[in-house]
Motif scaffolding. Structure first.
Motif, PDB file in Angstrom:
ATOM      1  N   ASP A 113      53.276  77.913  27.830  1.00 45.58           N
ATOM      2  CA  ASP A 113      52.100  78.574  27.297  1.00 45.58           C
ATOM      3  C   ASP A 113      52.033  79.949  27.954  1.00 45.58           C
ATOM      4  O   ASP A 113      52.878  80.296  28.774  1.00 45.58           O
ATOM      5  CB  ASP A 113      50.829  77.755  27.539  1.00 45.58           C
ATOM      6  N   LYS A 114      51.067  80.755  27.577  1.00 44.03           N
ATOM      7  CA  LYS A 114      51.009  82.131  28.095  1.00 44.03           C
ATOM      8  C   LYS A 114      50.865  82.158  29.611  1.00 44.03           C
ATOM      9  O   LYS A 114      51.485  82.975  30.284  1.00 44.03           O
ATOM     10  CB  LYS A 114      49.857  82.885  27.445  1.00 44.03           C
ATOM     11  N   LYS A 115      50.068  81.244  30.150  1.00 45.48           N
ATOM     12  CA  LYS A 115      49.827  81.230  31.593  1.00 45.48           C
ATOM     13  C   LYS A 115      51.085  80.837  32.369  1.00 45.48           C
ATOM     14  O   LYS A 115      51.452  81.479  33.358  1.00 45.48           O
ATOM     15  CB  LYS A 115      48.697  80.253  31.906  1.00 45.48           C
ATOM     16  N   SER A 116      51.778  79.789  31.915  1.00 45.59           N
ATOM     17  CA  SER A 116      52.978  79.351  32.634  1.00 45.59           C
ATOM     18  C   SER A 116      54.125  80.347  32.475  1.00 45.59           C
ATOM     19  O   SER A 116      54.916  80.545  33.400  1.00 45.59           O
ATOM     20  CB  SER A 116      53.405  77.950  32.205  1.00 45.59           C
ATOM     21  N   TYR A 117      54.213  81.002  31.318  1.00 42.10           N
ATOM     22  CA  TYR A 117      55.247  82.017  31.125  1.00 42.10           C
ATOM     23  C   TYR A 117      55.000  83.221  32.036  1.00 42.10           C
ATOM     24  O   TYR A 117      55.933  83.741  32.644  1.00 42.10           O
ATOM     25  CB  TYR A 117      55.297  82.459  29.657  1.00 42.10           C
ATOM     26  N   ALA A 118      53.743  83.638  32.137  1.00 37.34           N
ATOM     27  CA  ALA A 118      53.415  84.757  33.019  1.00 37.34           C
ATOM     28  C   ALA A 118      53.703  84.417  34.474  1.00 37.34           C
ATOM     29  O   ALA A 118      54.225  85.248  35.230  1.00 37.34           O
ATOM     30  CB  ALA A 118      51.949  85.149  32.842  1.00 37.34           C
TER      31      ALA A 118
END
Length: 79
Positions: A8-13
């Motif tokens: 998700d966006k948080k884990s990718y960041a």
């Protein structure tokens, strides 16, 4: 074990931010630290390698070991 099966966006960041800070990068460490499956961790590491952030030390079908890419240092890749 409730590991995620996709980024998700948080884990990718956090992958982009935290993995380059690791001294030794393996699929198992990334999977454990970010709570993702091993196959997702492997894809994430390949992505970082393609972006030139990390480089492989050992590429083997059973074990992938990466380090942060250093401009001055040459790392020998063994198969």
């Amino acid at each position: 074990m409730n590991n995620k099966i996709m980024f998700d966006k948080k884990s990718y960041a956090s992958l982009l931010k935290d993995v380059p800070k690791m001294k030794l990068i393996t699929v198992a460490r990334v999977s454990e630290q970010f709570g993702i499956t091993g196959s997702v961790a492997k894809v994430g590491l390949r992505h970082l390698h393609e972006k030139g952030i990390i480089q492989p030390v050992i590429l083997h079908s059973k074990m992938l070991i990466y380090v942060v890419k250093d401009k001055d240092e040459a790392v020998v890749v063994t198969n």
